[in-house]
Design a protein around this motif. Structure first.
Motif, short mmCIF file in Angstrom:
data_model
loop_
_atom_site.label_atom_id
_atom_site.label_comp_id
_atom_site.label_asym_id
_atom_site.label_seq_id
_atom_site.Cartn_x
_atom_site.Cartn_y
_atom_site.Cartn_z
N ASN A 1 0.78 -1.04 0.06
CA ASN A 1 0.08 0.06 -0.22
C ASN A 1 0.89 1.37 -0.06
N ALA A 2 2.10 1.45 -0.21
CA ALA A 2 2.82 2.46 -0.39
C ALA A 2 2.48 3.19 -1.48
N TYR A 3 2.65 4.60 -1.50
CA TYR A 3 2.05 5.39 -2.64
C TYR A 3 3.12 6.36 -2.90
N VAL A 4 3.88 6.25 -3.98
CA VAL A 4 5.05 7.04 -4.37
C VAL A 4 4.32 7.73 -5.68
N LYS A 5 4.47 9.23 -5.31
CA LYS A 5 4.04 10.24 -6.29
C LYS A 5 5.01 11.40 -6.54
N ASP A 6 5.54 11.50 -7.87
CA ASP A 6 6.45 12.62 -8.18
C ASP A 6 7.56 12.64 -7.13
N THR A 7 8.28 11.69 -6.88
CA THR A 7 9.36 11.45 -5.72
C THR A 7 10.26 10.70 -6.33
N ASP A 8 11.33 10.74 -6.05
CA ASP A 8 12.82 10.03 -6.26
C ASP A 8 12.76 9.29 -5.15
N ILE A 9 13.17 7.92 -5.16
CA ILE A 9 13.60 7.04 -4.14
C ILE A 9 15.16 6.31 -4.48
N PRO A 10 15.78 6.73 -3.44
CA PRO A 10 17.24 6.31 -3.63
C PRO A 10 17.40 4.59 -3.43
N PRO A 11 18.37 4.23 -4.15
CA PRO A 11 18.71 2.81 -4.30
C PRO A 11 18.78 2.13 -2.96
N ASP A 12 18.74 0.89 -2.81
CA ASP A 12 18.69 0.07 -1.61
C ASP A 12 17.87 0.41 -0.31
N SER A 13 16.51 1.00 -0.68
CA SER A 13 15.69 1.46 0.27
C SER A 13 14.47 0.49 0.45
N ILE A 14 13.75 0.76 1.44
CA ILE A 14 12.17 0.02 1.69
C ILE A 14 11.54 1.39 1.87
N VAL A 15 10.32 1.47 1.16
CA VAL A 15 9.54 2.77 1.11
C VAL A 15 8.15 2.24 1.69
N PHE A 16 7.62 3.11 2.71
CA PHE A 16 6.45 3.07 3.56
C PHE A 16 5.46 4.44 3.41
N GLY A 17 4.35 4.21 3.43
CA GLY A 17 3.47 5.39 3.57
C GLY A 17 3.11 5.88 2.41
N SER A 18 2.69 7.16 2.14
CA SER A 18 2.32 7.78 1.06
C SER A 18 3.06 9.19 0.88
N SER A 19 3.18 9.60 -0.63
CA SER A 19 3.69 10.74 -0.83
C SER A 19 2.64 12.08 -0.44
N PRO A 20 3.06 13.04 0.29
CA PRO A 20 4.53 13.61 0.41
C PRO A 20 5.11 12.95 1.58
N ASP A 21 4.53 12.12 2.39
CA ASP A 21 4.77 11.85 3.75
C ASP A 21 5.26 10.39 3.77
N LEU A 22 6.36 9.99 2.96
CA LEU A 22 6.85 8.77 3.02
C LEU A 22 7.97 8.69 3.92
N THR A 23 8.05 7.23 4.59
CA THR A 23 9.02 6.94 5.15
C THR A 23 9.85 6.05 4.38
N ILE A 24 11.30 6.45 4.39
CA ILE A 24 12.14 5.58 3.48
C ILE A 24 13.29 5.17 4.13
N LYS A 25 13.48 3.91 4.43
CA LYS A 25 14.49 3.09 5.15
C LYS A 25 15.53 2.52 4.50
N ALA A 26 16.78 2.41 4.99
CA ALA A 26 17.74 1.68 4.21
C ALA A 26 17.74 0.16 4.33
N ARG A 27 17.73 -0.37 2.97
CA ARG A 27 17.65 -1.69 3.06
C ARG A 27 18.80 -2.62 3.40
N LYS A 28 18.95 -3.54 4.07
CA LYS A 28 20.07 -4.45 4.46
C LYS A 28 20.56 -5.24 3.13
N ALA A 29 21.79 -5.18 2.88
CA ALA A 29 22.45 -6.01 1.85
C ALA A 29 22.15 -7.59 2.25
N GLU A 30 21.61 -8.17 0.96
CA GLU A 30 21.35 -9.66 1.20
C GLU A 30 22.53 -10.47 0.85
#
Length: 211
Positions: free
Chosen positions: A182-211
């Protein structure tokens, strides 16, 4: 690639389904037969890139005609190959696209260029628009990729869209990104290696652990 229960059955099944829903002319039937080898080759490349246990059997790439997810991917490649074949009719590409939509509730138009390897899991209700898609793109049910004011996203490699997630508009999604359910990204750049939660413009972006 192993095709179960066989390529001949696959040919008959596709023709039968299209004819029952929309009618199939002799010329269109011949076009399906002509593009099928190329479609199966692309399907094999796509399936070979999957870690899903149902996509291999006895050490070989496996395509079950009665596995709905596999058949869904095959129908996308079939519609696109018909579209790319200049001697085939546009109506036939429309019929195959419509068949996929009717069977799998997936709106994936043949003019949309998917990467050679992409993955889906329960694609019901998903709509994938004219974005740029990176290798190993993965989506689930009720996912949406679309435009905002005519601008579509650019999606990097190894991006996963979990159920109900959306990417709209002027977005650049970096490599190795996971969009949570249910994450909603609109007109927003997301950096690599991230996990995205929430909805634009109030996104929560967390670093993703390397597998």
């Amino acid at each position: 690639m192993i095709v179960s229960p066989g390529v001949e059955t696959l040919q008959k099944l596709v023709a039968h389904q299209i004819h029952n829903l929309f009618f199939l002319s002799a010329t269109e039937s011949a076009a399906l037969d002509r593009v099928l080898p190329a479609v199966l080759q692309k399907t094999e490349v796509c399936f070979r890139g999957s870690s899903n246990k149902y996509y291999t059997k006895d050490g070989q790439t496996f395509f079950s005609v009665y596995h709905s997810g596999q058949y869904c991917i095959f129908l996308y490649f079939l519609a696109r190959e018909v579209f790319l074949d200049r001697s085939a009719s546009r109506d036939l590409a429309d019929k195959v696209y419509y068949l996929n939509k009717a069977l799998n509730s997936l709106d994936l138009y043949y003019e949309v260029e998917m990467p050679p390897v992409f993955h889906l899991d329960h694609p019901l209700g998903a709509v994938l628009g004219r974005a740029v898609y990176g290798m190993n793109f993965t989506f689930s049910q009720q996912c949406t990729v679309g435009n905002n004011k005519g601008v579509y996203p650019c999606i990097g490699d190894n991006v996963q869209m979990l159920s109900g997630s959306k990417i709209l508009g002027h977005c650049h999604i970096g490599d190795n990104v996971v969009l949570a359910a249910n994450a909603y990204v609109k007109d927003t750049d997301i950096p690599p290696d991230s996990i995205v939660f929430g909805s634009s413009p109030d996104l929560t972006i967390k670093a993703r652990k390397a597998e």
